[in-house]
Design an enzyme around this catalytic site. Structure first.
Site, PDB file in Angstrom:
ATOM      1  N   ASP A  61       0.833  -1.207   0.000  1.00 47.07           N
ATOM      2  CA  ASP A  61       0.000   0.000   0.000  1.00 47.07           C
ATOM      3  C   ASP A  61       0.870   1.260   0.000  1.00 47.07           C
ATOM      4  O   ASP A  61       1.853   1.331   0.743  1.00 47.07           O
ATOM      5  CB  ASP A  61      -0.864  -0.035   1.270  1.00 47.07           C
ATOM      6  CG  ASP A  61      -1.939   1.018   1.290  1.00 47.07           C
ATOM      7  OD1 ASP A  61      -2.803   1.000   0.413  1.00 47.07           O
ATOM      8  OD2 ASP A  61      -1.914   1.873   2.199  1.00 47.07           O
ATOM      9  N   GLU A  83       1.681  -0.618  -5.013  1.00 49.67           N
ATOM     10  CA  GLU A  83       0.617   0.351  -5.285  1.00 49.67           C
ATOM     11  C   GLU A  83       1.295   1.710  -5.257  1.00 49.67           C
ATOM     12  O   GLU A  83       1.582   2.258  -4.192  1.00 49.67           O
ATOM     13  CB  GLU A  83      -0.483   0.300  -4.228  1.00 49.67           C
ATOM     14  CG  GLU A  83      -1.663   1.169  -4.639  1.00 49.67           C
ATOM     15  CD  GLU A  83      -2.111   2.221  -3.627  1.00 49.67           C
ATOM     16  OE1 GLU A  83      -3.146   2.843  -3.878  1.00 49.67           O
ATOM     17  OE2 GLU A  83      -1.437   2.450  -2.625  1.00 49.67           O
TER      18      GLU A  83
HETATM   19  C1  NOJ Z   1      -4.417   2.915  -0.903  1.00 48.88           C
HETATM   20  C2  NOJ Z   1      -5.558   1.997  -0.588  1.00 48.88           C
HETATM   21  O1  NOJ Z   1      -5.875   1.259  -1.727  1.00 48.88           O
HETATM   22  C3  NOJ Z   1      -6.676   2.884  -0.120  1.00 48.88           C
HETATM   23  O2  NOJ Z   1      -7.893   2.189  -0.022  1.00 48.88           O
HETATM   24  C4  NOJ Z   1      -6.281   3.507   1.179  1.00 48.88           C
HETATM   25  O3  NOJ Z   1      -7.273   4.443   1.577  1.00 48.88           O
HETATM   26  C5  NOJ Z   1      -4.959   4.248   1.061  1.00 48.88           C
HETATM   27  N1  NOJ Z   1      -3.981   3.522   0.315  1.00 48.88           N
HETATM   28  C6  NOJ Z   1      -4.389   4.541   2.414  1.00 48.88           C
HETATM   29  O4  NOJ Z   1      -3.956   3.351   3.026  1.00 48.88           O
END
Ligand code: NOJ
Length: 534
Positions: free
Chosen positions: A197, A259
């Site tokens: 993440d 991500e």
């Molecule tokens: C990316 C995640 O996919 C999202 O859902 C989240 O709110 C943010 N990162 C913060 O962790």
């Protein structure tokens, strides 16, 4: 790779929130669909300030999702079906309920406990202004002021997301050591890897310099110009080299997926250099306009950038953070991706959106590289665009001062059976976000074995993708009219028509799959993708 958002996939106990036993009971669906692997969004103990992306304990399971044994069962059952499982790792921030943050709050400025996070004195008289200009991705300042033990206003802490998600200080050796241990904890349990993440956020520019935001959404990355001091700092790469060396010590294939909302493609490719992660989400692809030149450009650029570092390219159209593509593509071409839609906003054209979504998916599933699917897209699910505002749970809605609806519309529990309570999501009518009445027509049992249904479109595409080894193939472009995009991957010719006029297939091309019927002359109609043997 099929993304499961545990809250909304399948609810085994009827409390209206999906859970791990619910997922395990539905694994055959993924096999039938033709997925190779599953990515589970967070299921860890959490106050759920951001639907579990606020982790209070990195080694457990939140009781709403089950118990640690349920993960072990899920892994065993998935592996016995030949499905790989990756889990979500949330290293940029913890929950404010994490013992480290609780300790930091109880400690004094400058203490060791506060060094694990990013605490600073405020600016202005009495330190009552945030330490810098940074904004939370969800809206409002990225800093919250704490109250000291004596009741006086104290320091501020940084949170690039919700106030319940304090950012960790990745310069601190203890943080690095702890996350190494967390990786080993899950690798030892048998997970096949991690989706990381906010992989572009862990390291901040040391001086925490002010940033003057352009008019775009704050999470948007400018393609040119100076890099924002909170995103994509070069220091993140050392962390991923360390993690890669941990994964490489484990038997079998284990993967790291970034991500990272990073552009241009060359900077994103740096995350998947040979000694770093294995794959990175290609959000530039997700955001590309539905035109032949835009799609050509993003596909070509993405392949070139990852080829240069020897990594597979990835493709993604939907996930739990963006408008579902069956609705996004029903907005006028060129619309900037809205962050949620409410009943009083302009509504997408549902039929056009689904038609384009089917064409987009069929094009995507023919591309070499890894394709990421989000639960429910195989049913053609649209966004819930008319949800009552008082049902919304995404912190974006409140933090943006109710100017951005946020992501609840793509997170609604999915329909399995048209005539069952909660459309088969669980044994009761309960559903943590309201399901729209149209869910019945999208239910899996209304689509299974129905020729032409979106579910069967996906199933056939995934079977052919595997049989023809498209994921490990090579793309070569085929010249054609301006509004038509055509490429070959091995023996397959893929044609998508973005134009107003039907497009003829080359002589001898034999259609084997299509996102909608060809016209009576065997030509490809507007907003249709065809797969043909040549
Ligand atoms: C990316 C995640 O996919 C999202 O859902 C989240 O709110 C943010 N990162 C913060 O962790």
């Amino acid at each position: 790779m099929y993304q499961i958002y545990p809250r909304s996939f399948a609810d085994s106990d009827g409390d209206g929130i999906g859970d791990l036993p619910g997922i395990t009971a539905r694994l055959d669906h993924l096999v039938e669909l033709g997925a190779d692997a599953v990515w589970l969004s967070p299921f860890y103990p959490s106050p759920q300030a951001d639907a579990g992306y606020d982790v209070a304990d990195y080694r457990g399971v939140d009781p709403i999702f089950g118990r640690l044994e349920d993960i072990d069962k899920l892994l065993t059952q998935a592996h016995s079906r030949g499905l790989r499982v990756i889990v979500d790792l949330v290293p940029n921030h913890t929950s404010s309920a994490h013992p480290w943050f609780v300790e930091a709050l109880a400690s004094t400025p400058g203490s060791a406990a506060r060094q694990r996070y990013i605490f600073r004195d405020g600016r202005g008289a009495g330190g009552d202004k945030p330490p810098n200009s940074w904004q939370s991705v969800f809206g409002g300042p990225a800093w919250t002021r704490v109250t000291d033990a004596d009741g006086a206003p104290g320091q501020w802490y940084l949170h690039l997301f919700d106030a319940g998600q304090p950012d960790l200080n990745w310069d601190h050796p203890e943080i690095r050591a702890e996350f190494g241990d967390i990786l080993r904890f899950w690798l030892d349990r048998g997970v096949d890897g991690f989706r990381v993440d906010v992989a572009h956020g862990l390291v901040k520019q040391a001086d925490l310099a002010d940033w003057h935001y352009p008019d775009e959404p704050v999470s948007g990355e400018p393609v040119e110009g100076p890099r924002p001091p909170m995103w994509d700092q070069d220091g993140v790469h050392d962390i991923y080299r360390d993690w890669r060396s941990i994964l490489d010590k484990y038997p079998g294939d284990r993967v790291l997926v970034a991500e990272a909302w990073v552009q241009p493609a060359e900077r994103l490719a740096a995350y998947v250099r040979p000694d770093e992660m294995h794959q990175a989400f290609n959000f530039e692809y997700l955001e590309a306009a539905w035109t032949a030149p835009a799609q050509y450009a993003v596909i070509d650029r993405s392949l070139a950038a990852t080829d240069a570092v020897g990594a597979p390219t990835t493709w993604v159209l939907s996930n739990h953070d963006v408008l579902r593509h069956a609705s996004r593509l029903g907005l006028p071409v060129g619309t900037i991706r809205p962050r949620g839609i409410g009943a009083d906003d302009p509504q997408p054209d549902a039929a056009l959106g689904l038609r384009r979504a089917r064409a987009a998916t069929l094009m995507m599933l023919a591309l070499p590289g890894s394709a990421y699917l989000y639960q429910g897209e195989e049913l053609g699910l649209p966004e819930h665009t008319t949800m009552a505002d008082d049902a919304r749970q995404d912190p974006t809605w409140v933090r943006s001062g109710q100017t951005e609806r946020g992501r609840d519309g793509c997170r609604v529990p999915i329909p399995w059976e048209a005539d069952a309570p909660s459309y088969g999501f669980g044994p009761t009518d309960s559903s943590w976000l309201p399901q729209p009445a149209v869910w019945a027509e999208y239910a899996l049992d209304r689509q299974r074995d129905v020729p032409g249904s979106t579910y069967e479109l996906y199933r056939t595409a995934l079977r052919l993708r595997r049989d023809l080894a498209l994921g490990t193939g090579r793309l070569s472009w085929v010249d054609g009219p301006e509004d038509v995009l055509a490429f070959r991957n091995g023996e397959l010719l893929v044609v998508t028509n973005f134009g107003a006029e039907p497009a003829a297939l080359p002589e001898g091309a034999e259609p084997i799959h299509a996102s909608a019927a060809l016209d009576p002359d065997g030509r490809v109609p507007t907003d249709v993708t065809v797969w043909a043997r040549v």
